[in-house]
Motif scaffolding. Structure first.
Motif, PDB file in Angstrom:
ATOM      1  N   ALA A 488      16.847   9.857 -32.645  1.00  0.00           N
ATOM      2  CA  ALA A 488      15.576  10.259 -33.245  1.00  0.00           C
ATOM      3  C   ALA A 488      14.670  10.745 -32.125  1.00  0.00           C
ATOM      4  N   SER A 489      13.800  11.713 -32.432  1.00  0.00           N
ATOM      5  CA  SER A 489      12.882  12.204 -31.406  1.00  0.00           C
ATOM      6  C   SER A 489      11.658  12.821 -32.060  1.00  0.00           C
ATOM      7  N   VAL A 490      10.594  12.949 -31.261  1.00  0.00           N
ATOM      8  CA  VAL A 490       9.354  13.560 -31.718  1.00  0.00           C
ATOM      9  C   VAL A 490       8.641  14.153 -30.508  1.00  0.00           C
ATOM     10  N   ALA A 491       7.989  15.308 -30.706  1.00  0.00           N
ATOM     11  CA  ALA A 491       7.160  15.899 -29.653  1.00  0.00           C
ATOM     12  C   ALA A 491       5.763  15.304 -29.756  1.00  0.00           C
ATOM     13  N   PRO A 493       1.641  15.040 -29.038  1.00  0.00           N
ATOM     14  CA  PRO A 493       0.610  16.077 -29.041  1.00  0.00           C
ATOM     15  C   PRO A 493       0.411  16.701 -27.661  1.00  0.00           C
ATOM     16  N   GLN A 494      -0.038  17.940 -27.659  1.00  0.00           N
ATOM     17  CA  GLN A 494      -0.254  18.678 -26.423  1.00  0.00           C
ATOM     18  C   GLN A 494      -1.147  17.884 -25.478  1.00  0.00           C
ATOM     19  N   GLY A 495      -0.724  17.759 -24.229  1.00  0.00           N
ATOM     20  CA  GLY A 495      -1.502  17.082 -23.207  1.00  0.00           C
ATOM     21  C   GLY A 495      -1.298  15.587 -23.121  1.00  0.00           C
ATOM     22  N   VAL A 496      -0.607  14.987 -24.061  1.00  0.00           N
ATOM     23  CA  VAL A 496      -0.356  13.544 -24.057  1.00  0.00           C
ATOM     24  C   VAL A 496       0.849  13.241 -23.181  1.00  0.00           C
ATOM     25  N   THR A 497       0.660  12.378 -22.193  1.00  0.00           N
ATOM     26  CA  THR A 497       1.765  12.023 -21.288  1.00  0.00           C
ATOM     27  C   THR A 497       2.035  10.528 -21.251  1.00  0.00           C
ATOM     28  N   SER A 498       1.299   9.753 -22.038  1.00  0.00           N
ATOM     29  CA  SER A 498       1.520   8.307 -22.061  1.00  0.00           C
ATOM     30  C   SER A 498       1.611   7.833 -23.496  1.00  0.00           C
ATOM     31  N   ALA A 499       2.232   6.670 -23.675  1.00  0.00           N
ATOM     32  CA  ALA A 499       2.394   6.125 -25.022  1.00  0.00           C
ATOM     33  C   ALA A 499       2.652   4.636 -24.944  1.00  0.00           C
ATOM     34  N   ARG A 500       2.302   3.956 -26.014  1.00  0.00           N
ATOM     35  CA  ARG A 500       2.731   2.579 -26.219  1.00  0.00           C
ATOM     36  C   ARG A 500       4.007   2.623 -27.050  1.00  0.00           C
ATOM     37  N   LEU A 501       5.008   1.912 -26.609  1.00  0.00           N
ATOM     38  CA  LEU A 501       6.312   1.906 -27.254  1.00  0.00           C
ATOM     39  C   LEU A 501       6.614   0.495 -27.744  1.00  0.00           C
ATOM     40  N   ARG A 502       7.229   0.382 -28.916  1.00  0.00           N
ATOM     41  CA  ARG A 502       7.454  -0.954 -29.462  1.00  0.00           C
ATOM     42  C   ARG A 502       8.743  -1.011 -30.277  1.00  0.00           C
ATOM     43  N   PHE A 503       9.493  -2.087 -30.073  1.00  0.00           N
ATOM     44  CA  PHE A 503      10.580  -2.478 -30.959  1.00  0.00           C
ATOM     45  C   PHE A 503      10.129  -3.694 -31.749  1.00  0.00           C
ATOM     46  N   LYS A 504      10.331  -3.656 -33.058  1.00  0.00           N
ATOM     47  CA  LYS A 504      10.051  -4.805 -33.916  1.00  0.00           C
ATOM     48  C   LYS A 504      11.378  -5.331 -34.439  1.00  0.00           C
ATOM     49  N   LEU A 505      11.729  -6.546 -34.039  1.00  0.00           N
ATOM     50  CA  LEU A 505      12.991  -7.153 -34.451  1.00  0.00           C
ATOM     51  C   LEU A 505      12.756  -8.173 -35.550  1.00  0.00           C
ATOM     52  N   GLN A 506      13.578  -8.095 -36.575  1.00  0.00           N
ATOM     53  CA  GLN A 506      13.548  -9.043 -37.691  1.00  0.00           C
ATOM     54  C   GLN A 506      14.973  -9.425 -38.041  1.00  0.00           C
ATOM     55  N   ALA A 508      18.586  -9.136 -38.360  1.00  0.00           N
ATOM     56  CA  ALA A 508      19.575  -8.069 -38.276  1.00  0.00           C
ATOM     57  C   ALA A 508      18.955  -6.681 -38.297  1.00  0.00           C
ATOM     58  N   ALA A 509      17.651  -6.576 -38.544  1.00  0.00           N
ATOM     59  CA  ALA A 509      16.993  -5.276 -38.656  1.00  0.00           C
ATOM     60  C   ALA A 509      16.043  -5.052 -37.490  1.00  0.00           C
ATOM     61  N   MET A 510      15.801  -3.769 -37.185  1.00  0.00           N
ATOM     62  CA  MET A 510      14.903  -3.428 -36.086  1.00  0.00           C
ATOM     63  C   MET A 510      14.235  -2.088 -36.390  1.00  0.00           C
ATOM     64  N   ARG A 511      13.014  -1.942 -35.889  1.00  0.00           N
ATOM     65  CA  ARG A 511      12.268  -0.699 -36.061  1.00  0.00           C
ATOM     66  C   ARG A 511      11.730  -0.244 -34.712  1.00  0.00           C
ATOM     67  N   ALA A 512      11.746   1.067 -34.477  1.00  0.00           N
ATOM     68  CA  ALA A 512      11.209   1.663 -33.260  1.00  0.00           C
ATOM     69  C   ALA A 512       9.915   2.384 -33.592  1.00  0.00           C
ATOM     70  N   GLU A 513       8.833   2.066 -32.842  1.00  0.00           N
ATOM     71  CA  GLU A 513       7.514   2.608 -33.131  1.00  0.00           C
ATOM     72  C   GLU A 513       6.867   3.129 -31.843  1.00  0.00           C
ATOM     73  N   TYR A 514       5.798   3.935 -32.024  1.00  0.00           N
ATOM     74  CA  TYR A 514       5.039   4.421 -30.887  1.00  0.00           C
ATOM     75  C   TYR A 514       3.587   4.627 -31.306  1.00  0.00           C
ATOM     76  N   ALA A 515       2.692   4.642 -30.310  1.00  0.00           N
ATOM     77  CA  ALA A 515       1.276   4.915 -30.533  1.00  0.00           C
ATOM     78  C   ALA A 515       0.753   5.717 -29.354  1.00  0.00           C
ATOM     79  N   ASP A 526      13.498   3.604 -38.480  1.00  0.00           N
ATOM     80  CA  ASP A 526      13.480   2.326 -39.201  1.00  0.00           C
ATOM     81  C   ASP A 526      14.898   1.944 -39.587  1.00  0.00           C
ATOM     82  N   ASN A 527      15.045   0.699 -40.023  1.00  0.00           N
ATOM     83  CA  ASN A 527      16.338   0.183 -40.500  1.00  0.00           C
ATOM     84  C   ASN A 527      17.437   0.333 -39.458  1.00  0.00           C
ATOM     85  N   LEU A 528      17.083   0.103 -38.194  1.00  0.00           N
ATOM     86  CA  LEU A 528      18.089   0.092 -37.134  1.00  0.00           C
ATOM     87  C   LEU A 528      18.888  -1.200 -37.189  1.00  0.00           C
TER      88      LEU A 528
END
Length: 560
Positions: A488-491, A493-506, A508-515, A526-528
């Motif tokens: 999975a991937s996403v571009a 926004p223009q000029g953004v070079t930093s991000a908060r990255l998060r895995f949520k584990l529950q 057998a399931a896991m979700r990948a998020e960003y802000a 989702d549903n990893l």
């Protein structure tokens, strides 16, 4: 004295001439697996949650010290201190210098196997096996368990799981698992050996003798008798050893003799501890209990530390084998940890020792934040094998990492730029803030959650000509090329070079998020399948870790 890695934790030198760099300003963790809440008079099992297997404990006056296996991670053999057997603080790592033990470039499930800690006349000893290392078994010493520990004294005998016992006359003896005398009768046929250690020369002396051949009931062909420990109580020498393998058939056996070389009698009511006789369909199971060691308190009571696992589905557990604690009851001069058919309790009565109020929890609900502001990282952080160059550092507004040309999943030619912390819950949020402005073309940096080299997920930023891209990478088998597959991937926004990255584990399931840019969390995937992070899927002996990770697409960046 709190001991750290030495040069490996020093401030980072500039990487500009060789490669880009990524900055991590913080890592956050929050975990809660639920379960009963202990009262002030109780404690929670496990006492060390997460990948802390093969516990060994010693009492020195009012202090207790505990050491665990670490396999291919560096620094190795984490050392903990407690005043009450329940509240533990890591004070160091016994193997914290790259030159102490050569872990090589092997799989993470190799390296430093079951360690045993002991004390005599003010000196502490750790015996250990470097599995797949050329020289095998060794002993190291320290006046302070926090370190520094000596370089190894290599002992030269075959087998694994050495444990050092000091008799009442001060003589030192090593018991260990090894091949039996004569031919193997079946694949898991092993024996427990005993030989004296000369403390003046740190060499083995005198006869070497088998104490137990095969296990408590040799006719049943017990698998892998191992993890032995010797101690004395009253007129008896007691030998305790696990058998059945370190999985769901794990069990702890007890033997005794009036002479150190035996013969040793197996207890007629063995095992003293197991969970293999329980209904596999029971809710919230604790499984694989064994590899125990006994310790006597000043008041004459006895306790045992041991490993066990907490699967969330079938035999899937991502957090590895953990450290548990139970009291020991003596029956006709035999020690019983748990009656047959009883479950390892989630909560139990605390030892009659003072509570600690200033020790961060190592079990139960917990949350913490690491901002990397100090000159050194805390001793819980580890890398894959020992660093050979300075590819990371702290103290310039965060953690700085140079991307390695060796990604997770490769061995030849270098070391992955990955710093991990043990995962301690099946229900957890893993978060990192990463700045990718210093990355060059073809470089990636972000947050990984790692079971082993062939099973992991990674959320990573990469700089491109017009924007920064975030991708989720996964490696699900050794047949997939490193660094895995971008699923999975996403571009950004223009000029953004930093991000908060998060895995949520529950479980057998896991979700990948960003802000990004102060906005709320967005779902990348989702549903990893979090079962990819379990030993049931990935095999091996270790638990998952997570943390900052950076790599580059081929080439030579000078960090290898």
């Amino acid at each position: 004295m709190k001991h750290t890695w030495g040069w490996a934790w020093c401030a980072l030198v500039a990487f500009a001439a060789q490669a880009g760099e990524a900055r991590f300003t913080e890592v956050r963790y929050r975990g809660d697996d639920g379960g009963p809440v202990p009262t002030a008079a109780q404690y929670r099992n496990p006492i060390l949650a997460g990948f802390y297997p093969d516990p060994s404990v010693v009492r020195a006056g009012d202090d207790f010290y505990l050491v665990n296996s670490s396999f291919g991670y560096f620094p190795g053999l984490p050392v903990f201190h407690s005043r009450n057997l329940v509240d533990w603080r890591q004070v160091g790592n016994a193997i914290d210098r790259p030159g102490q033990v050569d872990l090589g470039q092997h799989e993470l499930t190799r390296g430093l196997f079951a360690a045993s800690i002991s004390e005599h006349a003010g000196t502490f000893y750790i015996t250990n096996t470097c599995f797949y290392c050329d020289r095998g078994n060794f002993v190291i010493t320290a006046r302070d368990p926090a370190g520094p520990w000596s370089d190894p004294h290599w002992l030269g005998f075959e087998g694994i799981d050495p444990s050092l016992f000091f008799d009442r006359d001060g003589s030192a003896w090593v018991v260990n698992n090894g091949l039996p005398e004569g031919k193997l009768r079946y694949d898991g046929h092993r024996a427990i050996w005993l030989q004296q250690l000369d403390l003046a020369t740190m060499t083995m002396v005198g006869p070497r003798k088998v104490l137990v051949d095969a296990g408590a009931d040799p006719a049943s062909h017990p698998e892998h008798v191992e993890g032995p420990h010797l101690f004395r109580r009253g007129d008896y020498y007691y030998l305790t050893a696990a058998e059945g393998g370190t999985g769901e058939q794990h069990a702890q056996m007890v033997y005794r003799s009036r002479a150190i070389f035996g013969p040793y009698e197996a207890w007629h009511d063995n095992p003293t501890l197991t969970q293999r006789d329980l209904d596999p369909a029971r809710p919230d199971p604790v499984t694989s209990a064994g590899h125990a060691q006994f310790v006597e308190l000043k008041d004459g009571s006895w306790w045992a530390v041991f490993l066990a696992t907490r699967p969330y589905e079938g035999n899937h557990y991502n957090i590895g084998r953990e450290t548990f604690l139970l009291p020991v009851r003596w029956e006709d001069d035999w020690p019983r940890i748990l009656p047959h058919g009883e479950r390892v309790p989630a909560i139990a009565q605390r030892p009659a020792l003072p509570r600690a109020t200033d020790v961060p929890p190592m079990s139960g609900p917990m949350a913490w934040r690491e901002s990397f502001a100090g000159k050194h990282l805390p001793p819980a952080w580890v890398s894959v094998n020992a660093p050979r160059t300075r590819w990371f550092g702290t103290g310039r507004g965060g953690l700085w990492i140079a991307p390695s040309a060796t990604p997770l999943g490769e061995f030849a030619g270098g070391q992955p730029s990955y710093l991990g912390h043990r995962l301690q819950h099946h229900h957890a949020d893993l978060e990192a803030t990463v700045e990718a402005r210093g990355l060059q073309a073809g470089e990636h940096a972000g947050l990984a959650v790692l079971q082993n080299e062939s099973h992991f997920y990674a959320l990573a930023l990469a700089r491109e000509a017009a924007h920064t891209t975030l991708a989720l990478w996964r490696r699900a088998s050794a047949d997939e090329p490193a660094p895995g597959v971008a699923i999975a991937s996403v571009a950004l926004p223009q000029g953004v070079t930093s991000a908060r990255l998060r895995f949520k584990l529950q479980g057998a399931a896991m979700r990948a998020e960003y802000a990004v840019a102060g906005n709320g969390w967005q779902v990348l995937a989702d549903n990893l399948d979090a079962r990819l992070l379990s030993t049931q899927t990935a095999s091996g002996f270790i638990g998952a870790t997570f943390g900052p990770y950076a790599w580059r697409d081929g080439g030579d960046d000078g960090t290898d």
